[in-house]
Design a protein around this motif. Structure first.
Motif, short mmCIF file in Angstrom:
data_model
loop_
_atom_site.label_atom_id
_atom_site.label_comp_id
_atom_site.label_asym_id
_atom_site.label_seq_id
_atom_site.Cartn_x
_atom_site.Cartn_y
_atom_site.Cartn_z
N SER A 7 0.84 -1.21 0.00
CA SER A 7 0.00 0.00 0.00
C SER A 7 0.87 1.25 0.00
CB SER A 7 -0.91 0.02 1.23
OG SER A 7 -0.17 0.38 2.40
N ASP A 8 0.21 2.38 -0.19
CA ASP A 8 0.94 3.65 -0.11
C ASP A 8 0.82 4.25 1.30
OD1 ASP A 8 -1.75 4.56 -0.15
OD2 ASP A 8 -1.08 6.48 -0.96
N ALA A 9 0.21 3.49 2.22
CA ALA A 9 0.08 3.90 3.62
C ALA A 9 -0.67 5.22 3.79
CB ALA A 9 1.45 3.99 4.29
N GLY A 10 -1.44 5.61 2.78
CA GLY A 10 -2.23 6.83 2.89
C GLY A 10 -1.47 8.11 2.59
N PHE A 11 -0.23 8.00 2.13
CA PHE A 11 0.57 9.20 1.89
C PHE A 11 0.03 10.02 0.72
CE2 PHE A 11 3.95 6.55 3.98
CZ PHE A 11 4.04 7.33 5.12
N ALA A 12 -0.44 9.36 -0.34
CA ALA A 12 -0.98 10.10 -1.49
C ALA A 12 -2.22 10.89 -1.08
CB ALA A 12 -1.31 9.14 -2.63
N SER A 16 -10.86 15.68 -3.71
CA SER A 16 -10.19 15.47 -4.99
C SER A 16 -9.57 14.09 -5.11
CB SER A 16 -9.10 16.53 -5.20
OG SER A 16 -9.63 17.82 -5.17
N PHE A 17 -9.32 13.45 -3.97
CA PHE A 17 -8.57 12.18 -3.99
C PHE A 17 -9.31 11.08 -4.73
CE2 PHE A 17 -7.63 8.03 -2.02
CZ PHE A 17 -6.29 7.92 -2.38
N ARG A 18 -10.52 10.75 -4.31
CA ARG A 18 -11.22 9.62 -4.91
C ARG A 18 -11.50 9.82 -6.39
NH1 ARG A 18 -13.24 5.40 -1.58
NH2 ARG A 18 -14.03 4.61 -3.54
N ARG A 19 -11.84 11.05 -6.77
CA ARG A 19 -12.18 11.32 -8.16
C ARG A 19 -11.01 11.02 -9.09
NH1 ARG A 19 -13.66 15.95 -7.35
NH2 ARG A 19 -11.88 17.17 -8.06
N ILE A 20 -9.82 11.49 -8.73
CA ILE A 20 -8.63 11.26 -9.55
C ILE A 20 -8.11 9.84 -9.36
CG2 ILE A 20 -6.28 12.01 -10.03
CD1 ILE A 20 -8.34 14.04 -10.85
N ALA A 21 -8.12 9.37 -8.11
CA ALA A 21 -7.55 8.06 -7.80
C ALA A 21 -8.25 6.93 -8.54
CB ALA A 21 -7.61 7.82 -6.30
N ASN A 22 -9.56 6.96 -8.61
CA ASN A 22 -10.30 5.89 -9.29
C ASN A 22 -9.88 5.76 -10.75
OD1 ASN A 22 -11.78 5.08 -7.06
ND2 ASN A 22 -13.42 6.54 -7.44
N ARG A 23 -9.71 6.89 -11.40
CA ARG A 23 -9.33 6.85 -12.83
C ARG A 23 -7.92 6.34 -13.02
NH1 ARG A 23 -6.68 10.70 -15.35
NH2 ARG A 23 -7.26 12.30 -13.83
N VAL A 24 -6.99 6.81 -12.23
CA VAL A 24 -5.58 6.43 -12.39
C VAL A 24 -5.34 5.00 -11.93
CG1 VAL A 24 -3.21 6.93 -11.66
CG2 VAL A 24 -4.80 8.81 -12.11
N VAL A 49 -8.47 1.23 -4.76
CA VAL A 49 -8.59 2.50 -4.06
C VAL A 49 -9.50 2.32 -2.85
CG1 VAL A 49 -9.29 4.92 -4.22
CG2 VAL A 49 -8.31 3.77 -6.22
N GLY A 50 -8.94 2.51 -1.66
CA GLY A 50 -9.74 2.47 -0.45
C GLY A 50 -10.21 3.87 -0.10
N GLU A 51 -10.69 4.05 1.11
CA GLU A 51 -11.18 5.35 1.53
C GLU A 51 -10.07 6.40 1.49
OE1 GLU A 51 -14.06 7.98 2.36
OE2 GLU A 51 -14.35 5.82 2.03
N ARG A 52 -8.89 6.00 1.97
CA ARG A 52 -7.76 6.94 2.01
C ARG A 52 -6.45 6.26 1.63
NH1 ARG A 52 -8.50 10.86 7.31
NH2 ARG A 52 -10.69 11.38 6.98
N ILE A 53 -6.55 5.13 0.99
CA ILE A 53 -5.35 4.33 0.76
C ILE A 53 -5.39 3.64 -0.59
CG2 ILE A 53 -6.16 2.15 1.73
CD1 ILE A 53 -3.49 1.99 3.25
N LEU A 54 -4.22 3.37 -1.14
CA LEU A 54 -4.07 2.60 -2.37
C LEU A 54 -3.37 1.30 -2.01
CD1 LEU A 54 -2.51 5.51 -4.48
CD2 LEU A 54 -4.91 4.85 -4.46
#
Length: 249
Positions: free
Chosen positions: A59-64, A76-84, A92-97
């Motif tokens: 995981s990215d440990a929530g750093f992103a 802004s996180f979920r909107r961009i994260a889901n696409r990428v 993509v979790g609530e605050r984590i990859l």
């Protein structure tokens, strides 16, 4: 003649340099890996590897999420994260990859999570900084028309430099016998580099070269990058209109 320093190009030196590029640290049973990728604030992209009963969880440990939250807010996180993340098969979790993987694909999972985190943060940063430059450009155009008059200010002009490259600029002001380019420059590296390259190209037009002015929010915020805007004059957002007149004189 000065002595020539002999470079140390031993395998040991190269190996030491390579080890510095990637660092791993074990904390409370998990391994955190710093990779040679930087977020906009200069911090390293970090992934966390946990051992489970059926493999590994990378995981990215929530750093992103925290980087995006600082730049543009949590929404802004979920909107961009889901696409990428979808393109890299990263969850993509609530605050984590994160990604679940076996030992055979562990290296790939580390790279995928790191690349996804980096792309998400930089996508958000680029959009935020582009919007900042647009806002600065609108403000600059309004001020220029107030100072010099609408008839002397032309917005959104493209000028051809000595390299024959066409450069879009925020505004062109026509004074008595001279043309002055005003360019809004944000703190984003792309904005600075684009302005720097345009300024240098336009400045080499000889007698046809326009005067060049960079409009920035703060010289202090640009720090050492301010030197990249040479040969343009610099006007800060907080300075009164007379500074715009002086720069054009």
């Amino acid at each position: 003649m000065s002595a020539i320093t002999k470079l140390d190009f031993s395998d040991r030196t190269v190996e030491e340099a390579a080890r510095e590029l990637v660092r791993a640290e074990r904390i409370n049973g998990a391994v955190y890996i710093n990779l040679p990728m930087l977020y906009p604030d200069g911090s390293f992209v970090t992934v966390r590897v946990d051992k489970g009963a059926y493999g590994f969880r990378v995981s990215d440990a929530g750093f992103a999420y925290r980087e995006v939250e600082d730049i543009a807010g949590a929404r802004s996180f979920r909107r961009i994260a889901n696409r990428v993340a979808e393109a890299n098969d990263v969850v993509v979790g609530e605050r984590i990859l994160y990604v679940g993987t076996g030992i055979e694909n562990l290296e790939r999972a580390i790279c995928d999570v790191a690349a996804t985190a980096w792309t998400i943060v930089h996508s958000v940063a680029e959009k935020a900084f582009d919007e900042d430059e647009l806002g600065l450009s609108d403000e600059l155009s309004t001020r220029l028309k107030r100072v010099f008059g609408d008839e002397r200010v032309e917005d959104g002009v493209e000028l051809v430099g000595a390299s024959t490259t066409s450069w879009p600029v925020t505004a062109l002001v026509k004074t008595d016998g001279a043309q002055v380019v005003f360019q809004a420059v944000s703190e984003n590296a792309n904005s600075i580099n684009r302005a720097s390259t345009a300024f240098r190209d336009l400045s080499t037009l000889g007698h046809r070269a326009p005067k060049l002015v960079a409009y920035v929010r703060s010289k202090k915020a640009l720090g050492s990058k301010l030197a990249l805007l040479t040969p343009a004059r610099i006007v800060e957002e907080a300075q009164p209109n007379e500074f715009l007149e002086r720069a054009a004189a």
